[in-house]
Design a protein around this motif. Structure first.
Motif, PDB file in Angstrom:
ATOM      1  N   MET A 275      46.255  38.567  37.370  1.00  0.00           N
ATOM      2  CA  MET A 275      44.882  38.162  37.098  1.00  0.00           C
ATOM      3  C   MET A 275      44.820  36.783  36.456  1.00  0.00           C
ATOM      4  O   MET A 275      43.968  35.955  36.805  1.00  0.00           O
ATOM      5  CB  MET A 275      44.220  39.192  36.183  1.00  0.00           C
ATOM      6  CG  MET A 275      42.732  38.964  35.982  1.00  0.00           C
ATOM      7  SD  MET A 275      41.805  39.169  37.526  1.00  0.00           S
ATOM      8  CE  MET A 275      40.168  38.678  36.999  1.00  0.00           C
ATOM      9  N   TYR A 276      45.731  36.510  35.529  1.00  0.00           N
ATOM     10  CA  TYR A 276      45.716  35.228  34.828  1.00  0.00           C
ATOM     11  C   TYR A 276      45.940  34.079  35.802  1.00  0.00           C
ATOM     12  O   TYR A 276      45.232  33.069  35.770  1.00  0.00           O
ATOM     13  CB  TYR A 276      46.793  35.219  33.746  1.00  0.00           C
ATOM     14  CG  TYR A 276      46.498  34.281  32.599  1.00  0.00           C
ATOM     15  CD1 TYR A 276      45.943  34.763  31.413  1.00  0.00           C
ATOM     16  CD2 TYR A 276      46.739  32.921  32.699  1.00  0.00           C
ATOM     17  CE1 TYR A 276      45.654  33.906  30.362  1.00  0.00           C
ATOM     18  CE2 TYR A 276      46.448  32.063  31.659  1.00  0.00           C
ATOM     19  CZ  TYR A 276      45.920  32.558  30.491  1.00  0.00           C
ATOM     20  OH  TYR A 276      45.624  31.703  29.455  1.00  0.00           O
ATOM     21  N   TYR A 277      46.907  34.249  36.704  1.00  0.00           N
ATOM     22  CA  TYR A 277      47.218  33.151  37.624  1.00  0.00           C
ATOM     23  C   TYR A 277      46.195  33.020  38.742  1.00  0.00           C
ATOM     24  O   TYR A 277      45.936  31.911  39.223  1.00  0.00           O
ATOM     25  CB  TYR A 277      48.626  33.325  38.187  1.00  0.00           C
ATOM     26  CG  TYR A 277      49.654  32.593  37.352  1.00  0.00           C
ATOM     27  CD1 TYR A 277      49.763  31.202  37.402  1.00  0.00           C
ATOM     28  CD2 TYR A 277      50.489  33.279  36.484  1.00  0.00           C
ATOM     29  CE1 TYR A 277      50.681  30.528  36.626  1.00  0.00           C
ATOM     30  CE2 TYR A 277      51.413  32.605  35.693  1.00  0.00           C
ATOM     31  CZ  TYR A 277      51.505  31.224  35.771  1.00  0.00           C
ATOM     32  OH  TYR A 277      52.410  30.547  34.985  1.00  0.00           O
ATOM     33  N   VAL A 278      45.609  34.128  39.182  1.00  0.00           N
ATOM     34  CA  VAL A 278      44.548  34.020  40.196  1.00  0.00           C
ATOM     35  C   VAL A 278      43.379  33.211  39.643  1.00  0.00           C
ATOM     36  O   VAL A 278      42.863  32.304  40.313  1.00  0.00           O
ATOM     37  CB  VAL A 278      44.079  35.423  40.637  1.00  0.00           C
ATOM     38  CG1 VAL A 278      42.769  35.321  41.433  1.00  0.00           C
ATOM     39  CG2 VAL A 278      45.135  36.093  41.496  1.00  0.00           C
ATOM     40  N   VAL A 279      42.962  33.521  38.426  1.00  0.00           N
ATOM     41  CA  VAL A 279      41.863  32.773  37.795  1.00  0.00           C
ATOM     42  C   VAL A 279      42.269  31.325  37.557  1.00  0.00           C
ATOM     43  O   VAL A 279      41.508  30.385  37.821  1.00  0.00           O
ATOM     44  CB  VAL A 279      41.446  33.444  36.467  1.00  0.00           C
ATOM     45  CG1 VAL A 279      40.434  32.573  35.728  1.00  0.00           C
ATOM     46  CG2 VAL A 279      40.855  34.821  36.734  1.00  0.00           C
ATOM     47  N   ILE A 292      36.129  33.807  44.682  1.00  0.00           N
ATOM     48  CA  ILE A 292      37.455  33.988  45.263  1.00  0.00           C
ATOM     49  C   ILE A 292      38.206  35.101  44.538  1.00  0.00           C
ATOM     50  O   ILE A 292      38.866  35.934  45.161  1.00  0.00           O
ATOM     51  CB  ILE A 292      38.251  32.663  45.191  1.00  0.00           C
ATOM     52  CG1 ILE A 292      37.516  31.579  45.984  1.00  0.00           C
ATOM     53  CG2 ILE A 292      39.662  32.861  45.737  1.00  0.00           C
ATOM     54  CD1 ILE A 292      38.135  30.211  45.870  1.00  0.00           C
ATOM     55  N   VAL A 293      38.085  35.120  43.221  1.00  0.00           N
ATOM     56  CA  VAL A 293      38.727  36.170  42.428  1.00  0.00           C
ATOM     57  C   VAL A 293      38.187  37.538  42.836  1.00  0.00           C
ATOM     58  O   VAL A 293      38.947  38.508  42.996  1.00  0.00           O
ATOM     59  CB  VAL A 293      38.501  35.931  40.920  1.00  0.00           C
ATOM     60  CG1 VAL A 293      38.976  37.136  40.104  1.00  0.00           C
ATOM     61  CG2 VAL A 293      39.246  34.679  40.470  1.00  0.00           C
ATOM     62  N   GLY A 294      36.857  37.612  43.033  1.00  0.00           N
ATOM     63  CA  GLY A 294      36.238  38.869  43.434  1.00  0.00           C
ATOM     64  C   GLY A 294      36.751  39.360  44.776  1.00  0.00           C
ATOM     65  O   GLY A 294      37.052  40.551  44.949  1.00  0.00           O
ATOM     66  N   VAL A 301      42.206  46.215  45.802  1.00  0.00           N
ATOM     67  CA  VAL A 301      41.790  47.611  45.651  1.00  0.00           C
ATOM     68  C   VAL A 301      41.876  48.357  46.985  1.00  0.00           C
ATOM     69  O   VAL A 301      42.263  49.528  47.032  1.00  0.00           O
ATOM     70  CB  VAL A 301      40.356  47.677  45.081  1.00  0.00           C
ATOM     71  CG1 VAL A 301      39.824  49.096  45.145  1.00  0.00           C
ATOM     72  CG2 VAL A 301      40.331  47.177  43.644  1.00  0.00           C
ATOM     73  N   LEU A 302      41.554  47.674  48.077  1.00  0.00           N
ATOM     74  CA  LEU A 302      41.598  48.311  49.395  1.00  0.00           C
ATOM     75  C   LEU A 302      43.022  48.653  49.811  1.00  0.00           C
ATOM     76  O   LEU A 302      43.283  49.728  50.367  1.00  0.00           O
ATOM     77  CB  LEU A 302      40.952  47.404  50.443  1.00  0.00           C
ATOM     78  CG  LEU A 302      39.422  47.261  50.371  1.00  0.00           C
ATOM     79  CD1 LEU A 302      38.935  46.243  51.392  1.00  0.00           C
ATOM     80  CD2 LEU A 302      38.741  48.602  50.618  1.00  0.00           C
ATOM     81  N   TYR A 303      43.952  47.719  49.592  1.00  0.00           N
ATOM     82  CA  TYR A 303      45.320  47.911  50.078  1.00  0.00           C
ATOM     83  C   TYR A 303      46.275  48.458  49.026  1.00  0.00           C
ATOM     84  O   TYR A 303      47.350  48.959  49.374  1.00  0.00           O
ATOM     85  CB  TYR A 303      45.839  46.593  50.648  1.00  0.00           C
ATOM     86  CG  TYR A 303      45.119  46.174  51.910  1.00  0.00           C
ATOM     87  CD1 TYR A 303      45.419  46.771  53.133  1.00  0.00           C
ATOM     88  CD2 TYR A 303      44.114  45.206  51.869  1.00  0.00           C
ATOM     89  CE1 TYR A 303      44.747  46.413  54.288  1.00  0.00           C
ATOM     90  CE2 TYR A 303      43.436  44.830  53.021  1.00  0.00           C
ATOM     91  CZ  TYR A 303      43.758  45.440  54.220  1.00  0.00           C
ATOM     92  OH  TYR A 303      43.082  45.094  55.367  1.00  0.00           O
ATOM     93  N   PHE A 304      45.893  48.349  47.758  1.00  0.00           N
ATOM     94  CA  PHE A 304      46.697  48.907  46.667  1.00  0.00           C
ATOM     95  C   PHE A 304      45.772  49.715  45.748  1.00  0.00           C
ATOM     96  O   PHE A 304      45.491  49.303  44.623  1.00  0.00           O
ATOM     97  CB  PHE A 304      47.397  47.794  45.876  1.00  0.00           C
ATOM     98  CG  PHE A 304      48.456  47.067  46.646  1.00  0.00           C
ATOM     99  CD1 PHE A 304      49.781  47.455  46.549  1.00  0.00           C
ATOM    100  CD2 PHE A 304      48.136  46.002  47.466  1.00  0.00           C
ATOM    101  CE1 PHE A 304      50.768  46.789  47.258  1.00  0.00           C
ATOM    102  CE2 PHE A 304      49.114  45.325  48.180  1.00  0.00           C
ATOM    103  CZ  PHE A 304      50.436  45.718  48.076  1.00  0.00           C
TER     104      PHE A 304
END
Length: 321
Positions: A275-279, A292-294, A301-304
């Motif tokens: 989460m930290y690196y995506v943001v 983009i984060v959303g 959530v769909l694949y994991f």
């Protein structure tokens, strides 16, 4: 696979993660070196949350108050009383233990959604108290701990936590200790009772276990771990502010745990890091980074559906803790 072989693999996996993080101290560029130190401290916060949510099945929206208890316990004593770092850190742990015990005794009288709402209300009270006592806390402006208060003197030598390498190693020590403690707790008899409570509390009672006492212990252990992260954050990064006591800071560890995998020992770290690196990466390219984060979170959530490590454990590597 025998139980001994599985236990050995689990232990070696955790030691390997710690060893990799230790090695990264010497090869990471300056920016990512600082980011990873912060991620390790915040993942300890997520580990504390996971202890209650992942293993005991208690959804709390008030864990920011435990993080803030450690943050202010260490920060206020270091800033106003000039306590040395070990004493200030201990003050943060004591503040977290006392608060979590008091909250546990009250909040555990409720269950389900009521527990979630009660913890959120207590957290909001703690957040407002940081403004009420602004003479000492300075509210949103916060306190900045000077370099002299972030030094640990050992005879004629001292450790300076404002130095990037020292700060990283201190964060790694905290992360490693809490990770191994968490592994020990969840694989102990108490940890198995917590899982039984999560799955079927009434049946656990019928087997003769005191579910209230076990849940109370889980709340206190969770609160102390979160407080250790808050105390470390104050001393390592030198800032104490009321934003860390807000409801948003109660939602973040829930998000990190869900992303990494609830009821997995390494899931909180993986979720926090992801989460930290995506943001961080998306915000450097566009002001619409939350979009983009959303999208990334929806795909995850769909694949994991059980988080990154939770899904990997379910589908491929069954022995993952």
């Amino acid at each position: 696979m025998t139980g001994n072989n599985a236990s050995a693999k689990v232990f070696l996996l955790h030691i390997a993660v710690i060893a990799i993080l230790f090695a990264l101290n010497f090869i990471l560029p300056e920016y990512h070196h600082g980011v990873l130190a912060r991620v390790m401290v915040l993942s300890v916060f997520a580990m504390g949350y996971n202890m209650l949510f992942g293993y005991a099945g208690l959804l709390s929206l008030g864990h920011a108050m435990f993080f803030a208890a450690g943050l202010y316990g260490a920060g206020l004593t270091a800033y106003h009383l000039s306590w040395a770092m070990p004493a200030a850190f201990a003050a943060g742990l004591v503040a977290g233990a006392v608060l979590s015990l008091a909250i546990g005794l009250l909040a555990l009288r409720t269950t389900g959604v009521a527990f979630m709402i009660v913890t959120m209300m207590f957290a909001q009270v703690c957040y407002l108290l940081t403004f009420y006592f602004s003479e000492w806390t300075r509210g949103d402006d916060g306190l900045v701990l000077g370099q002299e208060t972030r030094r640990l003197f050992i005879g004629d030598f001292y450790l300076d936590l404002t130095h990037p390498a020292t700060r990283y190693m201190a964060a790694l020590v905290l992360f490693s200790v809490v990770l191994l403690i968490t592994l020990f707790v969840v694989r102990s008899a108490h940890g198995r009772v917590l899982v039984a409570i999560r799955e079927n509390e009434e049946r656990t009672k019928m087997l003769g276990y005191d579910t209230f006492a076990n849940k109370l212990v889980a709340v206190v252990v969770s609160g102390v771990i979160c407080a250790s992260a808050g105390a470390a954050y104050a001393l390592l990064f030198g800032y104490v502010g009321s934003s860390f006591a807000s409801v948003q800071y109660s939602i973040l560890p829930l998000l990190w745990v869900l992303l990494g995998g609830a009821a997995t020992t390494l899931g909180p770290f993986v979720g926090t890091l992801f989460m930290y690196y995506v943001v961080d990466i998306t915000s450097s390219y566009t002001s619409a980074y939350l979009l983009i984060v959303g999208v990334a979170l929806i795909l995850l959530v769909l694949y994991f559906p059980k988080g990154i490590l939770g899904t990997i454990r379910e589908r491929w590597i069954r022995w993952l803790p």
